[in-house]
Each structure stands twice: as structure tokens, then as C-alpha cells.
Design a protein around this motif. Sequence first.
Motif, PDB file in Angstrom:
ATOM      1  N   ARG A 282     -41.712  56.271 -41.860  1.00 36.75           N
ATOM      2  CA  ARG A 282     -41.780  55.410 -43.033  1.00 36.75           C
ATOM      3  C   ARG A 282     -40.620  54.417 -43.037  1.00 36.75           C
ATOM      4  NH1 ARG A 282     -44.092  60.101 -44.041  1.00 36.75           N
ATOM      5  NH2 ARG A 282     -45.870  60.231 -45.481  1.00 36.75           N
ATOM      6  N   ILE A 283     -40.932  53.159 -43.330  1.00 38.04           N
ATOM      7  CA  ILE A 283     -39.896  52.134 -43.382  1.00 38.04           C
ATOM      8  C   ILE A 283     -38.995  52.360 -44.585  1.00 38.04           C
ATOM      9  CG2 ILE A 283     -39.481  49.649 -43.568  1.00 38.04           C
ATOM     10  CD1 ILE A 283     -42.211  49.242 -42.184  1.00 38.04           C
ATOM     11  N   HIS A 284     -39.610  52.733 -45.701  1.00 33.08           N
ATOM     12  CA  HIS A 284     -38.871  53.065 -46.923  1.00 33.08           C
ATOM     13  C   HIS A 284     -39.240  54.492 -47.325  1.00 33.08           C
ATOM     14  CE1 HIS A 284     -37.837  48.851 -47.204  1.00 33.08           C
ATOM     15  NE2 HIS A 284     -39.120  48.538 -47.155  1.00 33.08           N
ATOM     16  N   PRO A 285     -38.301  55.257 -47.851  1.00 31.93           N
ATOM     17  CA  PRO A 285     -38.583  56.657 -48.186  1.00 31.93           C
ATOM     18  C   PRO A 285     -39.768  56.851 -49.124  1.00 31.93           C
ATOM     19  CG  PRO A 285     -36.229  56.206 -48.332  1.00 31.93           C
ATOM     20  CD  PRO A 285     -36.905  54.887 -48.128  1.00 31.93           C
ATOM     21  N   ASP A 286     -40.023  55.852 -49.990  1.00 33.83           N
ATOM     22  CA  ASP A 286     -41.116  56.002 -50.949  1.00 33.83           C
ATOM     23  C   ASP A 286     -42.435  55.424 -50.450  1.00 33.83           C
ATOM     24  OD1 ASP A 286     -40.206  53.422 -50.992  1.00 33.83           O
ATOM     25  OD2 ASP A 286     -40.286  53.176 -53.176  1.00 33.83           O
ATOM     26  N   ASP A 287     -42.493  54.992 -49.187  1.00 28.82           N
ATOM     27  CA  ASP A 287     -43.754  54.503 -48.632  1.00 28.82           C
ATOM     28  C   ASP A 287     -44.784  55.631 -48.606  1.00 28.82           C
ATOM     29  OD1 ASP A 287     -42.716  52.027 -48.257  1.00 28.82           O
ATOM     30  OD2 ASP A 287     -42.437  52.198 -46.097  1.00 28.82           O
ATOM     31  N   GLU A 288     -46.016  55.284 -48.931  1.00 30.48           N
ATOM     32  CA  GLU A 288     -47.059  56.306 -48.987  1.00 30.48           C
ATOM     33  C   GLU A 288     -47.391  56.857 -47.609  1.00 30.48           C
ATOM     34  OE1 GLU A 288     -51.633  56.883 -50.652  1.00 30.48           O
ATOM     35  OE2 GLU A 288     -50.645  54.942 -50.822  1.00 30.48           O
ATOM     36  N   ASN A 289     -47.439  55.983 -46.614  1.00 28.98           N
ATOM     37  CA  ASN A 289     -47.833  56.399 -45.267  1.00 28.98           C
ATOM     38  C   ASN A 289     -46.831  55.936 -44.221  1.00 28.98           C
ATOM     39  OD1 ASN A 289     -50.461  57.580 -45.888  1.00 28.98           O
ATOM     40  ND2 ASN A 289     -51.134  55.489 -46.316  1.00 28.98           N
ATOM     41  N   CYS A 290     -46.789  56.659 -43.123  1.00 25.77           N
ATOM     42  CA  CYS A 290     -46.063  56.180 -41.948  1.00 25.77           C
ATOM     43  C   CYS A 290     -46.870  55.059 -41.297  1.00 25.77           C
ATOM     44  CB  CYS A 290     -45.878  57.307 -40.936  1.00 25.77           C
ATOM     45  SG  CYS A 290     -44.787  58.620 -41.486  1.00 25.77           S
ATOM     46  N   SER A 302     -59.594  53.660 -27.292  1.00 26.48           N
ATOM     47  CA  SER A 302     -58.341  53.631 -28.032  1.00 26.48           C
ATOM     48  C   SER A 302     -58.623  53.884 -29.509  1.00 26.48           C
ATOM     49  CB  SER A 302     -57.646  52.274 -27.855  1.00 26.48           C
ATOM     50  OG  SER A 302     -58.416  51.236 -28.423  1.00 26.48           O
ATOM     51  N   PHE A 303     -57.632  54.422 -30.205  1.00 27.02           N
ATOM     52  CA  PHE A 303     -57.713  54.620 -31.641  1.00 27.02           C
ATOM     53  C   PHE A 303     -56.297  54.605 -32.202  1.00 27.02           C
ATOM     54  CE2 PHE A 303     -58.297  58.626 -29.361  1.00 27.02           C
ATOM     55  CZ  PHE A 303     -57.289  59.437 -29.863  1.00 27.02           C
ATOM     56  N   HIS A 304     -56.173  54.793 -33.502  1.00 24.73           N
ATOM     57  CA  HIS A 304     -54.870  54.696 -34.160  1.00 24.73           C
ATOM     58  C   HIS A 304     -54.453  56.044 -34.708  1.00 24.73           C
ATOM     59  CE1 HIS A 304     -56.349  50.550 -34.086  1.00 24.73           C
ATOM     60  NE2 HIS A 304     -55.081  50.205 -34.035  1.00 24.73           N
ATOM     61  N   MET A 305     -53.158  56.282 -34.684  1.00 28.34           N
ATOM     62  CA  MET A 305     -52.615  57.534 -35.185  1.00 28.34           C
ATOM     63  C   MET A 305     -51.417  57.237 -36.073  1.00 28.34           C
ATOM     64  SD  MET A 305     -52.923  60.073 -31.846  1.00 28.34           S
ATOM     65  CE  MET A 305     -53.056  61.543 -32.880  1.00 28.34           C
ATOM     66  N   ARG A 306     -50.997  58.243 -36.834  1.00 27.50           N
ATOM     67  CA  ARG A 306     -49.758  58.168 -37.607  1.00 27.50           C
ATOM     68  C   ARG A 306     -49.303  59.593 -37.945  1.00 27.50           C
ATOM     69  NH1 ARG A 306     -52.594  55.726 -42.657  1.00 27.50           N
ATOM     70  NH2 ARG A 306     -51.442  53.841 -42.102  1.00 27.50           N
ATOM     71  N   MET A 307     -48.016  59.713 -38.220  1.00 27.04           N
ATOM     72  CA  MET A 307     -47.495  60.994 -38.686  1.00 27.04           C
ATOM     73  C   MET A 307     -47.926  61.201 -40.132  1.00 27.04           C
ATOM     74  SD  MET A 307     -43.708  61.389 -37.012  1.00 27.04           S
ATOM     75  CE  MET A 307     -43.008  59.967 -37.865  1.00 27.04           C
ATOM     76  N   ALA A 308     -48.160  62.452 -40.483  1.00 28.20           N
ATOM     77  CA  ALA A 308     -48.685  62.752 -41.813  1.00 28.20           C
ATOM     78  C   ALA A 308     -48.149  64.101 -42.291  1.00 28.20           C
ATOM     79  CB  ALA A 308     -50.212  62.772 -41.779  1.00 28.20           C
ATOM     80  N   GLN A 309     -48.526  64.439 -43.513  1.00 27.18           N
ATOM     81  CA  GLN A 309     -48.151  65.660 -44.200  1.00 27.18           C
ATOM     82  C   GLN A 309     -46.659  65.658 -44.552  1.00 27.18           C
ATOM     83  OE1 GLN A 309     -49.597  69.307 -42.449  1.00 27.18           O
ATOM     84  NE2 GLN A 309     -51.586  68.424 -41.939  1.00 27.18           N
ATOM     85  N   GLN A 310     -46.289  66.579 -45.435  1.00 30.84           N
ATOM     86  CA  GLN A 310     -44.902  66.663 -45.867  1.00 30.84           C
ATOM     87  C   GLN A 310     -44.004  67.024 -44.689  1.00 30.84           C
ATOM     88  OE1 GLN A 310     -44.278  69.426 -49.062  1.00 30.84           O
ATOM     89  NE2 GLN A 310     -42.211  68.703 -49.506  1.00 30.84           N
ATOM     90  N   GLY A 311     -42.930  66.255 -44.543  1.00 33.20           N
ATOM     91  CA  GLY A 311     -42.016  66.492 -43.432  1.00 33.20           C
ATOM     92  C   GLY A 311     -42.528  65.997 -42.102  1.00 33.20           C
ATOM     93  N   ASN A 312     -43.593  65.172 -42.116  1.00 33.15           N
ATOM     94  CA  ASN A 312     -44.167  64.634 -40.873  1.00 33.15           C
ATOM     95  C   ASN A 312     -44.466  65.741 -39.864  1.00 33.15           C
ATOM     96  OD1 ASN A 312     -43.994  62.034 -41.853  1.00 33.15           O
ATOM     97  ND2 ASN A 312     -42.038  61.580 -40.867  1.00 33.15           N
TER      98      ASN A 312
END
Length: 367
Positions: A282-290, A302-312
Amino acid sequence: MNDYAKMYNVPEFITSDFDEPVLFAPARTEQQSPCNNLKIITAFTDCERISTHLISLSEGMKNERLTKNLSVDIILGMTKSSLSLKKHEDICRLIRFVNESRGMPKVSCRYISNGPEVHSKIYMWCQNPYYDYPSQTWVNDTLPRLGYCGSLNYTMNAFYKRRESVSLVAEPTQLYSYYNRLLVDTVDCFNPEAKERLKNVINNGKDAFEEPDNSERDYLIYDGQKPIAVLEVSLLRADGTDTGYGSGVNWGIRKNGTKRNQNQAYIPYNAADKVEGFFPDRIHPDDENCPMFRVVTKDFGSFHMRMAQQGNKAIHSVESNSILGEWIRKRIGAPDGGYITKQMLEHYGKTYVTFRKYDDGTYLLDF
């Protein structure tokens, strides 16, 4: 100034920064009459353009910046001479994942199959249903509200690399009439007839790919380069004993029988595997998503991914969290939606996946 430009606060002529006015603005909730359906006629497209657009629409609906129940209908015009069988299969797979995923816009893709090919590039926003003010009733029909036409294909190259342009059309009903005239000469991409037609084109040696889906080529290019970092991430629980129900690669399989797509999965990002800064946080701590990042596979596009859940503590595929699970099951030869055990992974030869990171933000994902 064009009345439609005033109504939706969009420019009449655009030569750059197409995303907001063309792909999003008419669906903004602050509009007096937000549109909920985008009809696209394009000579070419690619999976990354479809994917990134639909993900942004989904996130806009979730945070209520865009109106609910969005849908996108695509007519692909240069299919007889320029669409490969692999790209067709990738488009179908992506659309299937998206339409099965909760919270994503509904999307359709149709190919020109009869008559001459179509090189038009049109973006037309509609309302369906729409509110008829004179009668003060809702009408279950399509009302075209705003349309652009020009040289802008629905591709990543056209939106971000080339010098293209679009112009707002004064009377969108004309575009809607043109769209409907083309519609009778199309076939849905899931219709078996579409695949058979493509096979015949390829067998006749006519598949000239002006706008290919580049994921297979990209994999080979990146595979020949040195990554800036490599990370192996386990598919097992933190204690390494097994995979488990309702988590990791078996996230969609619940002991209590909860109905889910059983291919739903994520990669557990346990403390033992974590490397600070390897994936975008996350760019900012309060951002909803990575932030999202694009992964390229050797055999699944190809597809897209991101870190998720509490504590990534998880890494998941964004377009649909069943993409990852289906890919892993195909790799190890497990049945569609089948339960994956540690023993099955060991028999395959790996209990982990490997991410290779490159300096442009692309990752290769190997298993």
C-alpha cells in the motif's frame, strides 16, 4: 459545446489520456444520469486491456464512485484475418473468470463472422434500463447517451503508446443503430462456431496477427533476461504440514459445504517467505488495496495479482480468485475444483511457486 459533453463533463475531442472520459466518466455516480452499459466496437483488443478496465470498473462500483450493475459489450471486428486461436481461448477464459466473479462487471465479446471485417473504433455509453422523464417511468430498454469514435482501438498500445484520437459524436443514436446493424453479423466468442471458424482461418494460413496477445511472447522475452529478484513462496500452511480446507489453494473448498467456485485460491504469504518490498505494498497505510502487479505465465497467459488480507498474508489473482486455482490444478493434473493435498504437490515435484521480478514491474510466475 456539445450538449453531451456538458452533460457528462467530458471533452469533445481527445488525443491522449483516454481512460477517464472514454472508459469511466459517464458511469460516475455524481452524474445526473449515470450510464451503466458500455458498448465497444474495436478492430483489435487484448486481454490486458479488457482485464485492467474491468478491474477498475469493479473497484469503482465497490467504492460507489461508479454506478452499480455495470456491463461491457465488445464487438471485435478484425477476427477473420487477425485473431489467433490462442488469443481467442485467452479471451474466453478471461471473460468466463470475470463473469463468474462476484462484484465484477458483466462482459460479452462477439466476433464479426459474416460479411466484411470491421475496422471501426467506437465507444458508446448507454443506460439500460433508463428513466423516461415525460412518462416518469422506468423503461426496460437501451438508451444511448454518449459516444466517441476515431482511431482508438480497445488495446493497451492504443491507449498508452500510440498517437490516437477520438471525437464525441453529436447524436449517439446513430452509433447505436450502427452497432445493431453489425450485431446481426456476429457470433458470441463462446459459440463453438467461433472456434471452428478460427481453425479454418489458421489452417488456410491467413492468421496475420496485427494486434496479438503478447503474454506468450513476453514470457520468452523475460525468461531470457536476468530478474532483479527471485522469490519462492510455499503453497502450504505456515507449519508446512499440508494445504488445508478453506485456505490457500483450497480456499474455495469448505468443510461446511458453503457454495463457492472450488477453484478459488490464494497463495499463502507466510512470514518465513516474506521479503520486504518484493511485492508492491500500500502506498498509504489507509489505502484499501495494495497495487496490482502483472504476472506472466508460460502456459496460462497473463493476469494481475496483489497482496491481500490483514497483514498481507495472501497473494491472489485480481480478475477472479479462481484463476490461480484453475492454473495450479491444470499444472498438477488435478480435477477441476478438486481438493489439493501436500502429497499431490510433492508428486508433481513442487510445493511452492516461483516469482521472478523485473525492473519494469513485471513478474514471471512459474510452478
